[in-house]
Design an enzyme around this catalytic site. Sequence first.
Site, PDB file in Angstrom:
ATOM      1  CB  SER A   1      -0.453   0.041   0.959  1.00 43.80           C
ATOM      2  OG  SER A   1      -1.948   1.308   1.702  1.00 43.80           O
TER       3      SER A   1
ATOM      4  CE1 TYR B   1      -4.645  -2.464   4.467  1.00 40.24           C
ATOM      5  CE2 TYR B   1      -3.793  -0.107   4.733  1.00 40.24           C
ATOM      6  CZ  TYR B   1      -4.365  -1.216   4.176  1.00 40.24           C
ATOM      7  OH  TYR B   1      -4.730  -1.356   2.746  1.00 40.24           O
TER       8      TYR B   1
HETATM    9  P1  NAD Z   1     -11.067  -6.417  -1.850  1.00 38.27           P
HETATM   10  O1  NAD Z   1     -11.493  -5.915  -0.217  1.00 38.27           O
HETATM   11  O2  NAD Z   1     -12.058  -6.431  -2.471  1.00 38.27           O
HETATM   12  O3  NAD Z   1      -9.876  -7.633  -1.507  1.00 38.27           O
HETATM   13  C1  NAD Z   1      -9.461  -7.761  -0.033  1.00 38.27           C
HETATM   14  C2  NAD Z   1     -10.150  -9.895  -0.699  1.00 38.27           C
HETATM   15  O4  NAD Z   1      -9.446 -10.132   0.598  1.00 38.27           O
HETATM   16  C3  NAD Z   1     -11.490  -9.990  -0.246  1.00 38.27           C
HETATM   17  O5  NAD Z   1     -12.082 -10.702  -1.063  1.00 38.27           O
HETATM   18  C4  NAD Z   1     -11.550 -10.281   0.997  1.00 38.27           C
HETATM   19  O6  NAD Z   1     -12.800 -11.650   1.419  1.00 38.27           O
HETATM   20  C5  NAD Z   1     -10.003 -11.040   0.869  1.00 38.27           C
HETATM   21  N1  NAD Z   1     -10.076 -11.144   2.783  1.00 38.27           N
HETATM   22  C6  NAD Z   1      -9.795 -10.813   3.908  1.00 38.27           C
HETATM   23  N2  NAD Z   1      -9.107 -11.845   4.255  1.00 38.27           N
HETATM   24  C7  NAD Z   1      -9.270 -12.843   4.284  1.00 38.27           C
HETATM   25  C8  NAD Z   1      -8.732 -14.146   4.831  1.00 38.27           C
HETATM   26  N3  NAD Z   1      -8.826 -13.464   6.142  1.00 38.27           N
HETATM   27  N4  NAD Z   1      -8.750 -15.246   3.967  1.00 38.27           N
HETATM   28  C9  NAD Z   1      -8.430 -15.215   2.198  1.00 38.27           C
HETATM   29  N5  NAD Z   1      -8.904 -13.715   2.282  1.00 38.27           N
HETATM   30  C10 NAD Z   1      -9.378 -11.989   2.796  1.00 38.27           C
HETATM   31  O7  NAD Z   1     -10.342  -5.089  -0.941  1.00 38.27           O
HETATM   32  P2  NAD Z   1      -8.736  -4.843  -2.569  1.00 38.27           P
HETATM   33  O8  NAD Z   1      -8.616  -2.597  -2.266  1.00 38.27           O
HETATM   34  O9  NAD Z   1      -9.051  -5.307  -3.719  1.00 38.27           O
HETATM   35  O10 NAD Z   1      -8.277  -4.949  -1.864  1.00 38.27           O
HETATM   36  C11 NAD Z   1      -6.761  -5.968  -1.963  1.00 38.27           C
HETATM   37  C12 NAD Z   1      -5.453  -5.500  -1.490  1.00 38.27           C
HETATM   38  O11 NAD Z   1      -4.892  -4.562  -2.142  1.00 38.27           O
HETATM   39  C13 NAD Z   1      -5.741  -5.520   0.016  1.00 38.27           C
HETATM   40  O12 NAD Z   1      -4.095  -5.970   0.890  1.00 38.27           O
HETATM   41  C14 NAD Z   1      -5.536  -4.071   0.682  1.00 38.27           C
HETATM   42  O13 NAD Z   1      -5.489  -3.459   1.734  1.00 38.27           O
HETATM   43  C15 NAD Z   1      -3.935  -3.764  -0.907  1.00 38.27           C
HETATM   44  N6  NAD Z   1      -4.578  -2.384  -0.934  1.00 38.27           N
HETATM   45  C16 NAD Z   1      -5.819  -1.690  -1.215  1.00 38.27           C
HETATM   46  C17 NAD Z   1      -5.805  -0.148  -1.556  1.00 38.27           C
HETATM   47  C18 NAD Z   1      -7.137   0.376  -1.671  1.00 38.27           C
HETATM   48  O14 NAD Z   1      -7.337   2.037  -1.810  1.00 38.27           O
HETATM   49  N7  NAD Z   1      -8.706  -0.604  -1.863  1.00 38.27           N
HETATM   50  C19 NAD Z   1      -5.260   0.698  -1.102  1.00 38.27           C
HETATM   51  C20 NAD Z   1      -4.495   0.278  -0.850  1.00 38.27           C
HETATM   52  C21 NAD Z   1      -3.961  -1.595  -0.659  1.00 38.27           C
END
Ligand code: NAD
Length: 266
Positions: free
Chosen positions: A154, A167
Amino acid sequence: MKQPFNPDASGLTFDFSNRIFLITGGTSGIGLAAASMALTAGASVCIVGSTRGKGATAMNQLKQFGEKACFFQADVSKPVQCEAVIKKVAKQFKTLDVVINSAGIFRSGFIDSITEPEFDRIMDTNLKGTFFICKYALPLLRNSRHAAIINISSDAGIHGNRQCPDYTASKGAITLLTKALALDLAHENIRVNCVCPGDIITPMLEEECVKQPDQKVYLKNLTDPYPAGRLGQPEEVASVVCFLASDAASFVTGAAWPIDGGITAQ
Ligand code: NAD
């Protein structure tokens, strides 16, 4: 820079024929966008998620790819389930080329409000899950000629973010875990990189948004600091992830790639 990425019009092409991808958190957001892009490029993709319902919805969205897409249920915060899911991949495919650790959770709050179980849940999902998926995937990756790990860190894994210290700590750890593994595995020809997205419009961000008293003000305050003047789309992260997974990135390892409209450049 103002126009969001359109993968169909981008001219981006990858060839992932005969490659097996494992994508944790592949049931939504960035992981699902990466799954769709890798499948389009010819890969077989196992998406991993903790809930069967989300797995079924995601599989429905990937149904055009037929048996090349599959879903395995696993809670990555539990190392025993990380090991079990890799065993399932080994049984079904015998091999593994690319691991994308996208499973993650977010929660906002000052340090005063964070309980030990909440701290553990963030660390166990984001950091421990990434660590143990990498550990158990290694024997399979060692047999691949195209082995690559891409962790989703991130912008919070590069600079401090406000009101999410747990986080931020988990993502900082993922960035340095990536570099440490890159050093240890470079001689085995296993590349390890991470991407550091800024705010991306996914279910994670949308869930945070609906909790706010005024969503318009929240989104404006979130967007204003971005030099690009907008938030990102999951496909804009997926395209860099696919590049890092591809042979075009054959000399890239240990990188922490910002995908953030310039927010960490200032
Ligand atoms: P999202 O919530 O759509 O995706 C996260 C996925 O992880 C979901 O499908 C959820 O069901 C799964 N998940 C959560 N806990 C889990 C577990 N214990 N076991 C298996 N699966 C699990 O959100 P996203 O934005 O696509 O997030 C993906 C990654 O990107 C994450 O690591 C998040 O921290 C990172 N990220 C997101 C953003 C943002 O702004 N959306 C920014 C920086 C980093």
